[in-house]
Write a protein that holds these residues in place. Structure first.
Motif, mmCIF file in Angstrom:
data_model
loop_
_atom_site.group_PDB
_atom_site.id
_atom_site.type_symbol
_atom_site.label_atom_id
_atom_site.label_comp_id
_atom_site.label_asym_id
_atom_site.label_seq_id
_atom_site.Cartn_x
_atom_site.Cartn_y
_atom_site.Cartn_z
ATOM 1 N N ASP A 57 0.838 -1.201 0.000
ATOM 2 C CA ASP A 57 0.000 0.000 0.000
ATOM 3 C C ASP A 57 0.871 1.248 0.000
ATOM 4 O O ASP A 57 1.793 1.381 0.818
ATOM 5 N N HIS A 82 -1.334 -1.380 -4.175
ATOM 6 C CA HIS A 82 -2.501 -0.515 -4.109
ATOM 7 C C HIS A 82 -1.998 0.909 -3.901
ATOM 8 O O HIS A 82 -1.260 1.192 -2.950
ATOM 9 N N TYR A 84 -2.964 4.972 -3.557
ATOM 10 C CA TYR A 84 -4.017 5.902 -3.177
ATOM 11 C C TYR A 84 -3.521 7.337 -3.338
ATOM 12 O O TYR A 84 -2.351 7.628 -3.089
ATOM 13 N N HIS A 113 -3.327 -1.426 -8.510
ATOM 14 C CA HIS A 113 -4.675 -0.916 -8.299
ATOM 15 C C HIS A 113 -4.608 0.563 -7.922
ATOM 16 O O HIS A 113 -3.850 0.943 -7.025
ATOM 17 N N TYR A 114 -5.397 1.366 -8.595
ATOM 18 C CA TYR A 114 -5.440 2.801 -8.327
ATOM 19 C C TYR A 114 -6.719 3.141 -7.568
ATOM 20 O O TYR A 114 -7.813 2.739 -7.968
ATOM 21 N N HIS A 115 -6.572 3.919 -6.491
ATOM 22 C CA HIS A 115 -7.708 4.279 -5.650
ATOM 23 C C HIS A 115 -7.739 5.796 -5.479
ATOM 24 O O HIS A 115 -7.060 6.339 -4.592
ATOM 25 N N VAL A 117 -8.818 9.297 -4.109
ATOM 26 C CA VAL A 117 -9.395 9.699 -2.835
ATOM 27 C C VAL A 117 -9.925 11.124 -2.949
ATOM 28 O O VAL A 117 -9.556 11.872 -3.862
ATOM 29 N N TYR A 123 -10.300 7.213 5.006
ATOM 30 C CA TYR A 123 -10.191 5.907 4.364
ATOM 31 C C TYR A 123 -9.401 4.962 5.272
ATOM 32 O O TYR A 123 -8.437 5.378 5.935
ATOM 33 N N ILE A 125 -6.751 2.299 5.251
ATOM 34 C CA ILE A 125 -5.682 1.859 4.352
ATOM 35 C C ILE A 125 -4.623 1.149 5.176
ATOM 36 O O ILE A 125 -4.027 1.742 6.087
#
Length: 250
Positions: A57, A82, A84, A113-115, A117, A123, A125
């Motif tokens: 992350d 991931h 963010y 994976h793109y998240h 915000v 969030y 995380i």
């Protein structure tokens, strides 16, 4: 919460890597806030006894290269990440990887994976609770408020002094604040680049009621001793200027 400073410098600082912060806490997975400026992120992780293979992350504060550059080696080394941050920073990361290592994007089993915000939202995380605050910089930039087990870390990212940054640092146990240099001959240049000086960072820490202030993102021309002296005149709590590799426990 264990906070390891992988990098504490602005671009071109000869003795400091660019900004990267590694977080650990009981019950949490390792978390990276910004990624230094490039391949040095891996060297710094290994140098300070941190296992890069455990990272899954990453939070990006904004798209500038001294904050997202380390996504290249992290992507090469990881099977799954991931990421963010503001949509602008995630778009820049996609483009960076597409331009530099496009053949890896289609590697079977490799996942990124793109998240995106949103400012003002919290969030979960890697086991931490993170709230994002939009601050004032040359590109869309979010400061980060990271909470776990009753302790709070505030990280300014890059920003001029602003109310959102004071809100982010409200009653934080540790405020890691961008301070390009001491107030003086370089103040105008710092403001043109949209960074605060050391006493301005201290003013925000005092207004926020933060318990401790650590000044980071130092320019190559910064004088750490003068910065500390100026900040201590404004902020009544502990003031530190950590070097790369220092560990702060909160």
């Amino acid at each position: 919460m264990k906070v390891t400073l992988l990098g504490t410098g602005a671009p071109l600082a000869p003795e400091r890597a660019a900004m990267g912060i590694h977080l650990e806490a009981p019950g949490c997975e390792p978390l990276l806030l910004d990624t230094c400026g490039g391949f040095e992120v891996f060297r710094q992780l290994e140098r300070f006894g941190l296992d890069p293979s455990r990272l899954r992350d990453v939070v990006l504060s904004h798209r500038h290269g001294d904050h997202i550059g380390g996504m290249m080696p992290l992507f090469i080394a990881s099977r799954e990440l991931h990421c963010y941050g503001p949509g602008d920073a995630l778009d820049a990361t996609r483009e960076l990887l597409q331009l530099t290592y496009p053949h890896l994007l289609d590697t079977p089993g490799r996942q990124l994976h793109y998240h995106p915000v949103a400012t003002g939202q919290q969030y979960a995380i890697a086991g931490f609770e993170i709230t994002f605050f939009e601050v004032v910089h040359r590109v869309p930039t979010y400061a980060l408020r990271v909470a776990h087990g009753g302790t709070v870390l505030a990280y300014s990212a890059d920003s001029l002094p602003c109310e959102a940054l004071v809100a982010c640092a409200r009653n934080a146990d540790l405020f890691l604040c961008d301070a390009l240099c001491e107030a003086g001959e370089h103040s105008d240049g710092a403001h043109q680049l949209m960074h605060p000086t050391a006493p301005e960072a201290a003013e925000m820490a005092a207004a926020a009621g933060a318990r401790e202030l650590a000044l980071v993102h130092l320019a190559r021309y910064a004088d750490p001793r003068a910065m500390r002296e100026q900040a201590r005149k404004v902020f009544g709590g502990p003031v530190t200027i950590p070097d790369d590799g220092e560990v702060l426990e909160i």
